[in-house]
Design a protein around this motif. Structure first.
Motif, PDB file in Angstrom:
ATOM      1  N   HIS A  12       0.840  -1.204   0.000  1.00 31.14           N
ATOM      2  CA  HIS A  12       0.000   0.000   0.000  1.00 31.14           C
ATOM      3  C   HIS A  12       0.876   1.255   0.000  1.00 31.14           C
ATOM      4  O   HIS A  12       0.619   2.213  -0.741  1.00 31.14           O
ATOM      5  CB  HIS A  12      -0.908  -0.044   1.233  1.00 31.14           C
ATOM      6  N   SER A  13       1.940   1.215   0.809  1.00 30.11           N
ATOM      7  CA  SER A  13       2.846   2.370   0.892  1.00 30.11           C
ATOM      8  C   SER A  13       3.534   2.653  -0.448  1.00 30.11           C
ATOM      9  O   SER A  13       3.764   3.818  -0.801  1.00 30.11           O
ATOM     10  CB  SER A  13       3.892   2.146   1.971  1.00 30.11           C
ATOM     11  N   LYS A  14       3.853   1.603  -1.180  1.00 29.76           N
ATOM     12  CA  LYS A  14       4.505   1.812  -2.497  1.00 29.76           C
ATOM     13  C   LYS A  14       3.617   2.687  -3.377  1.00 29.76           C
ATOM     14  O   LYS A  14       4.094   3.578  -4.084  1.00 29.76           O
ATOM     15  CB  LYS A  14       4.727   0.479  -3.220  1.00 29.76           C
ATOM     16  N   MET A  15       2.293   2.406  -3.350  1.00 29.66           N
ATOM     17  CA  MET A  15       1.335   3.213  -4.137  1.00 29.66           C
ATOM     18  C   MET A  15       1.358   4.676  -3.657  1.00 29.66           C
ATOM     19  O   MET A  15       1.361   5.599  -4.459  1.00 29.66           O
ATOM     20  CB  MET A  15      -0.106   2.690  -3.965  1.00 29.66           C
ATOM     21  N   VAL A  68       0.299   7.962   7.327  1.00 34.20           N
ATOM     22  CA  VAL A  68       0.338   6.550   7.735  1.00 34.20           C
ATOM     23  C   VAL A  68      -0.172   5.722   6.557  1.00 34.20           C
ATOM     24  O   VAL A  68      -1.374   5.649   6.295  1.00 34.20           O
ATOM     25  CB  VAL A  68      -0.491   6.292   9.007  1.00 34.20           C
ATOM     26  N   ALA A  69       0.768   5.081   5.844  1.00 32.64           N
ATOM     27  CA  ALA A  69       0.437   4.343   4.607  1.00 32.64           C
ATOM     28  C   ALA A  69       0.337   2.854   4.914  1.00 32.64           C
ATOM     29  O   ALA A  69       1.132   2.042   4.438  1.00 32.64           O
ATOM     30  CB  ALA A  69       1.488   4.626   3.542  1.00 32.64           C
ATOM     31  N   ILE A  70      -0.666   2.518   5.722  1.00 30.01           N
ATOM     32  CA  ILE A  70      -0.907   1.123   6.124  1.00 30.01           C
ATOM     33  C   ILE A  70      -2.378   0.827   5.861  1.00 30.01           C
ATOM     34  O   ILE A  70      -3.261   1.551   6.357  1.00 30.01           O
ATOM     35  CB  ILE A  70      -0.538   0.921   7.610  1.00 30.01           C
ATOM     36  N   GLY A  71      -2.658  -0.218   5.065  1.00 32.47           N
ATOM     37  CA  GLY A  71      -4.026  -0.497   4.639  1.00 32.47           C
ATOM     38  C   GLY A  71      -4.924  -1.004   5.762  1.00 32.47           C
ATOM     39  O   GLY A  71      -6.115  -0.708   5.783  1.00 32.47           O
TER      40      GLY A  71
END
Ligand SMILES: CC(=O)SCCNC(=O)CCNC(=O)[C@H](O)C(C)(C)COP(=O)(O)OP(=O)(O)OC[C@H]1O[C@@H](n2cnc3c(N)ncnc32)[C@H](O)[C@@H]1OP(=O)(O)O
Length: 203
Positions: A12-15, A68-71
């Motif tokens: 998710h963070s890569k996106m 916070v890039a956590i799905g």
């Protein structure tokens, strides 16, 4: 340009990192994730341990924004709360190909991804994810830490409480109320209100 620190370095963070690069609204300086026990520098970005950084938040520059890039809704909530308690501020990130109608309100820490649509008079809470190609129609009230997974469609007048996951490709008919912590399974069609903590799967 304002500096940005992203929490999490999974898929998710890569996106999210790609959107930040493409949109040029923030300068990504650091990524914190526990897969980096030792700091690594790549392309001018420092990849370093989340755990260690969370323990020294008060010594940091207060001007930097966080994302916070956590799905996972629960993990995202836990980390966002720790950062908020330390007085940190959060970025809002919108992909250049998303359509967000002018009257939409977006809470801090929220993300609107490629090809998604958010329509008139809708209010998104804090740390919400509108994932790729999702549609959040008009006049929808959305709580905090909600995730609209890719391709899901929530139609007009619905209410979505905190920590809800609307699964990929699912459809919610108009004026439905979805309680807190509900999971709507991928591919479901939701035609009735759902109480909090319930799950809905395709029949
Ligand atoms: C960019 C991204 O990737 S964002 C990712 C977004 N994530 C999603 O959209 C996933 C949403 N989650 C789901 O759909 C999940 O499968 C859930 C929450 C509905 C169910 O999870 P669990 O309760 O753990 O169910 P579990 O995987 O154990 O499956 C139990 C049964 O339900 C079935 N099932 C699971 N999900 C679904 C579904 N969405 N629709 C219909 N049946 C389902 C399984 O096939 C299994 O059937 P069986 O007992 O006949 O073998």
């Amino acid at each position: 340009m304002e500096s940005l620190i992203i929490i999490g370095d999974g898929g998710h963070s890569k996106m999210v990192q790609n959107i930040v690069r493409e949109s040029g609204t923030y300068r990504l300086t650091e990524v914190w994730d526990d897969k980096y026990p030792e700091p690594v520098a790549r392309d001018g970005i420092l990849y370093t341990s989340l755990d260690e950084k969370l323990q020294s938040l008060t010594q940091m520059d207060s001007d930097v924004a966080f994302f916070v890039a956590i799905g996972d809704n629960e993990i995202r909530k836990k980390i966002a709360r720790t950062l908020a308690l330390a007085g940190k501020k959060f970025a809002v990130i919108v992909h250049p190909t998303a359509f967000v109608e002018a009257t939409v309100e977006i809470g801090e820490g929220s993300l609107v991804m490629a090809g998604s649509i958010v329509q008139a008079n809708t209010v998104l809470g804090k740390h919400v994810i509108v994932n790729s190609g999702a549609t959040v129609e008009h006049d929808i009230s959305v709580g905090n830490f909600v995730h609209f997974a890719p391709g899901s469609v929530v139609t007009g007048g619905c209410t979505v409480a905190d920590n809800v996951l609307i699964g990929a490709g699912s459809v919610v008919v108009p004026n439905i109320s979805i309680g807190a912590n509900v999971v709507v399974g991928a591919g479901s069609t939701l035609t009735r209100n759902l109480e909090e903590h319930s799950r809905k799967k395709t029949e």
